[in-house]
Design a protein around this motif. Sequence first.
Motif, PDB file in Angstrom:
ATOM      1  N   LEU A 177      48.191   0.385   9.805  1.00 14.27           N
ATOM      2  CA  LEU A 177      48.131   0.581   8.357  1.00 14.27           C
ATOM      3  C   LEU A 177      49.508   0.787   7.731  1.00 14.27           C
ATOM      4  O   LEU A 177      49.670   0.679   6.526  1.00 14.27           O
ATOM      5  CB  LEU A 177      47.258   1.803   8.029  1.00 14.27           C
ATOM      6  N   MET A 178      50.515   1.085   8.569  1.00 18.01           N
ATOM      7  CA  MET A 178      51.819   1.491   8.045  1.00 18.01           C
ATOM      8  C   MET A 178      52.482   0.434   7.152  1.00 18.01           C
ATOM      9  O   MET A 178      53.047   0.776   6.119  1.00 18.01           O
ATOM     10  CB  MET A 178      52.742   1.892   9.186  1.00 18.01           C
ATOM     11  N   PRO A 179      52.432  -0.866   7.503  1.00 16.06           N
ATOM     12  CA  PRO A 179      53.070  -1.853   6.623  1.00 16.06           C
ATOM     13  C   PRO A 179      52.477  -1.892   5.217  1.00 16.06           C
ATOM     14  O   PRO A 179      53.192  -2.165   4.254  1.00 16.06           O
ATOM     15  CB  PRO A 179      52.840  -3.179   7.360  1.00 16.06           C
ATOM     16  N   SER A 180      51.168  -1.615   5.097  1.00 17.36           N
ATOM     17  CA  SER A 180      50.568  -1.609   3.758  1.00 17.36           C
ATOM     18  C   SER A 180      50.821  -0.286   3.044  1.00 17.36           C
ATOM     19  O   SER A 180      50.912  -0.247   1.815  1.00 17.36           O
ATOM     20  CB  SER A 180      49.061  -1.879   3.842  1.00 17.36           C
ATOM     21  N   ILE A 181      50.959   0.797   3.809  1.00 24.08           N
ATOM     22  CA  ILE A 181      51.257   2.095   3.192  1.00 24.08           C
ATOM     23  C   ILE A 181      52.697   2.132   2.702  1.00 24.08           C
ATOM     24  O   ILE A 181      52.984   2.626   1.613  1.00 24.08           O
ATOM     25  CB  ILE A 181      51.026   3.242   4.205  1.00 24.08           C
ATOM     26  N   LEU A 232      47.281   9.503   5.980  1.00 26.93           N
ATOM     27  CA  LEU A 232      47.952   9.842   4.731  1.00 26.93           C
ATOM     28  C   LEU A 232      49.368   9.320   4.711  1.00 26.93           C
ATOM     29  O   LEU A 232      50.082   9.361   5.731  1.00 26.93           O
ATOM     30  CB  LEU A 232      47.969  11.364   4.510  1.00 26.93           C
ATOM     31  N   GLY A 233      49.802   8.814   3.563  1.00 30.16           N
ATOM     32  CA  GLY A 233      51.189   8.429   3.349  1.00 30.16           C
ATOM     33  C   GLY A 233      51.886   9.543   2.593  1.00 30.16           C
ATOM     34  O   GLY A 233      51.351  10.066   1.603  1.00 30.16           O
ATOM     35  N   VAL A 240      52.124  13.742  -0.896  1.00 26.27           N
ATOM     36  CA  VAL A 240      51.134  12.741  -0.480  1.00 26.27           C
ATOM     37  C   VAL A 240      50.908  11.747  -1.609  1.00 26.27           C
ATOM     38  O   VAL A 240      50.657  12.136  -2.757  1.00 26.27           O
ATOM     39  CB  VAL A 240      49.802  13.409  -0.099  1.00 26.27           C
ATOM     40  N   PHE A 241      51.029  10.451  -1.311  1.00 28.83           N
ATOM     41  CA  PHE A 241      50.763   9.426  -2.314  1.00 28.83           C
ATOM     42  C   PHE A 241      49.657   8.461  -1.877  1.00 28.83           C
ATOM     43  O   PHE A 241      49.236   7.599  -2.645  1.00 28.83           O
ATOM     44  CB  PHE A 241      52.034   8.612  -2.619  1.00 28.83           C
ATOM     45  N   TYR A 242      49.175   8.617  -0.636  1.00 36.29           N
ATOM     46  CA  TYR A 242      48.188   7.674  -0.088  1.00 36.29           C
ATOM     47  C   TYR A 242      47.272   8.437   0.853  1.00 36.29           C
ATOM     48  O   TYR A 242      47.719   9.306   1.620  1.00 36.29           O
ATOM     49  CB  TYR A 242      48.911   6.561   0.667  1.00 36.29           C
ATOM     50  N   LYS A 301      49.301   9.832  -8.255  1.00 35.64           N
ATOM     51  CA  LYS A 301      49.644   8.616  -7.516  1.00 35.64           C
ATOM     52  C   LYS A 301      50.001   7.516  -8.502  1.00 35.64           C
ATOM     53  O   LYS A 301      49.141   6.884  -9.098  1.00 35.64           O
ATOM     54  CB  LYS A 301      48.477   8.164  -6.636  1.00 35.64           C
ATOM     55  N   ILE A 302      51.281   7.305  -8.706  1.00 35.87           N
ATOM     56  CA  ILE A 302      51.743   6.216  -9.563  1.00 35.87           C
ATOM     57  C   ILE A 302      52.294   5.096  -8.690  1.00 35.87           C
ATOM     58  O   ILE A 302      51.969   3.934  -8.858  1.00 35.87           O
ATOM     59  CB  ILE A 302      52.808   6.709 -10.565  1.00 35.87           C
TER      60      ILE A 302
END
Length: 418
Positions: A177-181, A232-233, A240-242, A301-302
């Motif tokens: 998931l990291m590349p999309s986060i 979580l990102g 936290v934004f994700y 989350k912007i």
Amino acid sequence: MNKSIKSIIVLTCICLVVALSLSLVNSITAPVISKHAGDEAAKKLAVMLPGSDLEKLEFDNGKFPSIVGAYRDKGGKGFVFELQTNKGYTGGDIYFLAAVDLSGKIIKLEFNNYPETRGTADAFVNLYTNKNIPVTDTLGGATVASGAIKNAIIEASELFSNYATLEVSDIVSAYPLMPSIMPYAKTESGDIGQKELEIPDGAPSTITGIATPSTGAGYIVTAKSGEELLVLGVNPYGKVFYMSDIDGNDMLQNPDHAQIIEDVESLESIYKKNHNSITDLMIKKEIIASADEAKEVDFGKISSNVVAVYELTNGTAFIAAASGYSGRITVCYVIDSDGNVVDYATLEQTETENHYDGTAYGTEISFNSYAGRFDGLTVDTITDETLLIAGATYTTNATKNAWNDIKEAYAALTQEAE
């Protein structure tokens, strides 16, 4: 003439008899020769797993193009993979063997053909030996070769999972998931190169794993909410934004998981250890004189690049972090209520000069002349040309990504105020 025809017929018959004889001999000896060659190859591969009795595994070459051969020890000692890739820096074939035990740990790595920079083959052996597959670390100074070798080992790990039960940690299971986060966290080679961090003592029991990309652009954290695994990102400064489940379904606004966000943002010892505080950086760059002058705004989350927003006496400070050529770049724009850019500073950067002639290139982002470009500009008059740093494509892309997200954050907050 008759004599000549007779000679030709006799010669043809002899040739047919010889050909048939050779074909018969070959049909008898070919399997023996093939088996002998296979036995010799198996003996060579068995050195990777001393005392093993290897059997060849079947696999789809189209699905696993980097795997030349795959073998499993009949006695359960592990697996041996023959791997080959030409995706390195030189484009030549990198051929190597990897022995993996049943737990998925690389116990031996051996390069038989390595056309890359001299000495880095040994460095890769040291880097990956005793690491679990799929490997995530990259070798500094050899980013292209790192990506090629790592991807080949990842293919081996996928085939390995077809033949063995591999216990994968929560954080490793979240790596896809990291590349999309964090799409902005990729290095020059397009790789993220994430590294697992130790969970600090006293961390909430819900936290099951922490990792950061090699660019230092933030963190991913895995946590358990009941039986559900969440990913979580977190930006470089701990916000936290994700948040999603392991399948990537958005969970950020789910009220049932609000405590998980608090738990993750409480890992201050991790975030402070790896990054200076934003207010300290703002004071250093003379955006503010003291921390009392900055009141943090909860902007939600912007975007993943915007890491903080502060109300100042002369406007609103938007701080964004993006990934440049060498690592994280953190910039600050102060924008008043009319949309005027009243101050700018590059808070952090790790860009480099041109290695050949000392030209500034990426480091120009910290020059006073660069900050001066924003004098008299507004949110609507900053263009790509304003942000351009000639000869520094990655730095320029980072500044564009940061500014575009700040502009989006400014618009969202302005709309909220209205």
